[in-house]
Design an enzyme around this catalytic site. Structure first.
Site, mmCIF file in Angstrom:
data_model
loop_
_atom_site.group_PDB
_atom_site.id
_atom_site.type_symbol
_atom_site.label_atom_id
_atom_site.label_comp_id
_atom_site.label_asym_id
_atom_site.label_seq_id
_atom_site.Cartn_x
_atom_site.Cartn_y
_atom_site.Cartn_z
ATOM 1 N N TYR A 111 -7.918 7.314 -9.260
ATOM 2 C CA TYR A 111 -8.447 6.597 -8.372
ATOM 3 C C TYR A 111 -10.160 7.143 -7.879
ATOM 4 O O TYR A 111 -10.707 6.263 -7.499
ATOM 5 C CB TYR A 111 -7.636 6.601 -6.810
ATOM 6 C CG TYR A 111 -6.202 6.194 -6.690
ATOM 7 C CD1 TYR A 111 -6.058 5.205 -7.863
ATOM 8 C CD2 TYR A 111 -5.418 6.188 -5.997
ATOM 9 C CE1 TYR A 111 -4.628 4.448 -7.892
ATOM 10 C CE2 TYR A 111 -4.515 5.557 -5.803
ATOM 11 C CZ TYR A 111 -3.900 4.690 -6.652
ATOM 12 O OH TYR A 111 -2.640 4.190 -6.665
ATOM 13 N N ASP A 123 5.789 5.144 -1.422
ATOM 14 C CA ASP A 123 5.951 4.002 -1.068
ATOM 15 C C ASP A 123 7.343 3.706 -1.227
ATOM 16 O O ASP A 123 8.174 2.884 -0.269
ATOM 17 C CB ASP A 123 5.048 2.670 -1.416
ATOM 18 C CG ASP A 123 3.818 2.963 -0.806
ATOM 19 O OD1 ASP A 123 3.557 3.643 0.332
ATOM 20 O OD2 ASP A 123 2.885 2.143 -1.009
#
Length: 347
Positions: free
Chosen positions: A139, A245
């Protein structure tokens, strides 16, 4: 001694759930004598509307001078596609405060087993902690993007691995003493570095912690097959983003899930749910994820473990009573839920 808590209500349901957490924190302050003080500051979409910046200078200065930061939620359809987006404020906040480790506990509270997407016997006993590296990896690597070719670099240094692994090892020492490190060492050079560093740290600094390793694809499967087996899970940024998640739904509702972002300075505490603009302003949001995030704040930033334990016990007792918000199949409102937890804490 006063302890300054900077509150960033943000957008959507953020102000509602944060107000609920503040209600419970005020009850904790009264019972445990914590010396808390609170300041609200603009952040996210509302800050774009007011200041043209999701993380204005006044908010930045307040966060840097705080003992801890409580964050509600950011974002909404009105800011999508804009040149300046609320999510940019999140990245800037984490960078400013140097938070490099994200902690996400996933706990299936007794009596909510039927709300998990897993069969009840498989879901029972889920109580795990994911420690995700937050500021490195793919990222934040160098990237090139063209019409026919694109590159995203995944890079880690030994120092970056060490600092997040140390938090995970210490967390394991305070739990059942087991740490699972997740990587893709059979393919990625960055994962092989990750594994070497974690192995060395276990041998040199944390021999009392049982360490095992799991490839990320196998981990995605095992989280569904046997989630109750895991204690502390350590992993890099992108893997942690995906796995946390996945794990968040195991406890029955994302509205119950708290998180902490920690580093060398001020910690940030927020529920993992989004801004939920479809129910904003209706008093339907579940504040328990935000309340449990506040408990994490007391434990990790304010050295107030007794108060944190008290809040968590009050939440558990509240859920055991059968009271439920809409996401859990009930009709209780946001404020009503917060008041009920605060009352249990004060009794």
């Amino acid at each position: 001694m006063s302890r300054k808590i900077v509150c960033l209500p943000g957008d959507g349901i953020g102000p509602e759930v944060l107000e609920g957490a503040r209600t419970v924190l005020e009850a904790a302050d009264k019972r445990f004598g914590l010396g808390l003080s609170f300041e609200n500051h603009d952040f996210g979409g509302i800050a774009i509307d007011k200041h043209g910046d999701p993380f204005p200078e006044g908010t930045r200065a307040a966060c840097e001078g705080a003992d801890a930061v409580l964050l509600g939620a950011v974002g909404g359809p009105q800011w999508e596609g804009g040149e300046v987006r609320p999510e940019q404020g999140l990245l800037a906040l984490r960078k400013t405060l140097g938070t490099f480790a994200n902690l996400r506990p996933i706990t299936l509270f007794e009596g909510l087993e039927h709300l998990s997407p897993l069969k009840e016997d498989r879901a029972a006993g889920i109580d795990l902690l994911i420690v995700r590296e937050l500021t490195g990896g793919i990222y934040f690597g160098k990237r090139k993007e063209g019409e026919t070719h694109a590159t995203d670099e995944c890079a880690y240094s030994a120092e970056e691995v060490e600092r997040v692994a140390r938090i995970a090892f210490k967390a394991a020492q305070g739990r059942s003493g087991r740490l699972t490190s997740v990587d893709k060492a059979n393919v990625l050079a960055s994962s092989r570095l990750w594994r070497r560093v974690v192995v060395r740290m276990q041998a040199e600094e944390f021999p009392d912690v049982t360490l095992d390793h799991m490839l990320v694809d196998a981990m995605a499967m095992k989280l569904i097959e046997a989630p109750a087996w895991f204690d502390v899970i350590l992993t890099e940024n992108m893997f942690g983003d995906i796995l946390s998640d996945e794990a968040s739904v195991l406890a029955g509702s994302i509205g119950l899930a708290p998180s902490a972002s920690l580093g060398d300075g001020v910690g940030i505490y927020e529920p993992i749910h989004g801004s939920a603009p479809d129910i904003a302003g209706q008093g339907k949001a579940n504040p328990l994820g935000m309340i449990l995030s506040a408990a994490m704040m007391l434990r990790h930033s304010l050295d107030a473990a007794d108060a944190a334990d008290g809040i968590e016990a009050a939440v558990q007792a509240h859920l055991a009573s059968g009271a439920r918000t809409a996401d859990l199949g009930g009709t209780a409102g946001t404020g009503e839920t917060a008041e009920a937890v605060a009352e249990r804490l004060g009794s």
